[in-house]
Design an enzyme around this catalytic site. Structure first.
Site, PDB file in Angstrom:
ATOM      1  N   CYS A  91      58.515  20.088  -0.192  1.00 57.08           N
ATOM      2  CA  CYS A  91      58.286  19.659  -1.190  1.00 57.08           C
ATOM      3  C   CYS A  91      56.827  19.491  -2.193  1.00 57.08           C
ATOM      4  O   CYS A  91      55.753  19.270  -1.368  1.00 57.08           O
ATOM      5  CB  CYS A  91      58.395  17.883  -1.141  1.00 57.08           C
ATOM      6  SG  CYS A  91      57.729  16.988  -2.281  1.00 57.08           S
ATOM      7  N   CYS A 145      54.675  16.606  -2.724  1.00 63.74           N
ATOM      8  CA  CYS A 145      54.152  16.093  -1.414  1.00 63.74           C
ATOM      9  C   CYS A 145      52.900  16.853  -0.940  1.00 63.74           C
ATOM     10  O   CYS A 145      52.012  16.061  -0.522  1.00 63.74           O
ATOM     11  CB  CYS A 145      55.226  16.286  -0.287  1.00 63.74           C
ATOM     12  SG  CYS A 145      56.820  15.397  -0.739  1.00 63.74           S
TER      13      CYS A 145
END
Length: 149
Positions: free
Chosen positions: A74, A77
Site C-alpha cells: 500500500c 500506508c
C-alpha cells in the site's frame, strides 16, 4: 516508574527508568527481558490477531492506542508511516501507536470492517472511539489523538 507489559506472558511489571538505563529489566513472572521504557515508546508496536486483545484493547484502559491498519504493498500506508513513527517517538507515554498488517491478520481486519487502507483506529478504555480512513497529515492524526487524552 513505568509499567511495562511482558511481550511473552503479558504480566505487568513496574520498571524504574533510571535503573533500566544501567541494566536490562526482566519480567518478574517469567524472566523474559523487557524492552527499555524509552525504546518501547519510541516506535510503533506490531500487533497480530493473537495479541490484539492484550496489546490494544486491554492497554487502552491506561492510555489511548492508535492502530495503523496497513499492508506492505500500500503506497499511502508507506506515505504515513514516517508520521506515525514520529508520533510514537513524541508520545512520552501519553498514548501508544500500534501497527496491524491486514494481509497477515484477517480476523482482526474483518472484526473492525477494515475495507480501505490505511485505516487508523483509536481505542480508549477498551472501546473503538475514532477512525481515520486514508492518508492524512501528521497534524490531523495528532489532533485526533490529542482529543482522546
Amino acid at each position: 516508574m513505568a509499567i511495562q507489559q511482558c511481550p511473552r506472558c503479558g504480566a505487568k511489571n513496574r520498571v524504574d527508568e533510571r535503573a533500566a538505563q544501567m541494566s536490562q529489566p526482566v519480567c518478574g513472572k517469567c524472566g523474559t527481558k523487557l524492552p527499555s521504557p524509552a525504546a518501547a515508546a519510541s516506535k510503533p508496536q506490531v500487533v497480530t490477531d493473537d495479541t490484539f486483545a492484550r496489546d490494544v484493547v486491554a492497554a487502552s484502559s491506561q492510555t489511548p492506542v492508535l492502530v495503523d491498519a496497513w499492508a506492505e504493498w500500500c503506497g499511502p500506508c508507506r506515505m504515513i508511516a514516517p508520521a506515525l513513527d514520529q508520533l510514537a517517538a513524541e508520545s512520552a507515554g501519553r498514548y501508544k501507536i500500534a501497527k496491524l498488517n491486514v494481509d497477515e491478520n484477517p480476523r482482526t481486519s474483518a472484526e473492525f470492517q477494515i475495507r480501505s487502507i490505511p485505516t487508523l483506529l483509536i481505542f480508549k478504555n477498551g472501546q473503538l472511539v475514532d477512525q481515520i480512513i486514508g492518508a492524512v497529515p501528521k497534524q490531523a492524526i495528532a489532533a485526533r489523538l490529542q482529543a482522546q487524552l
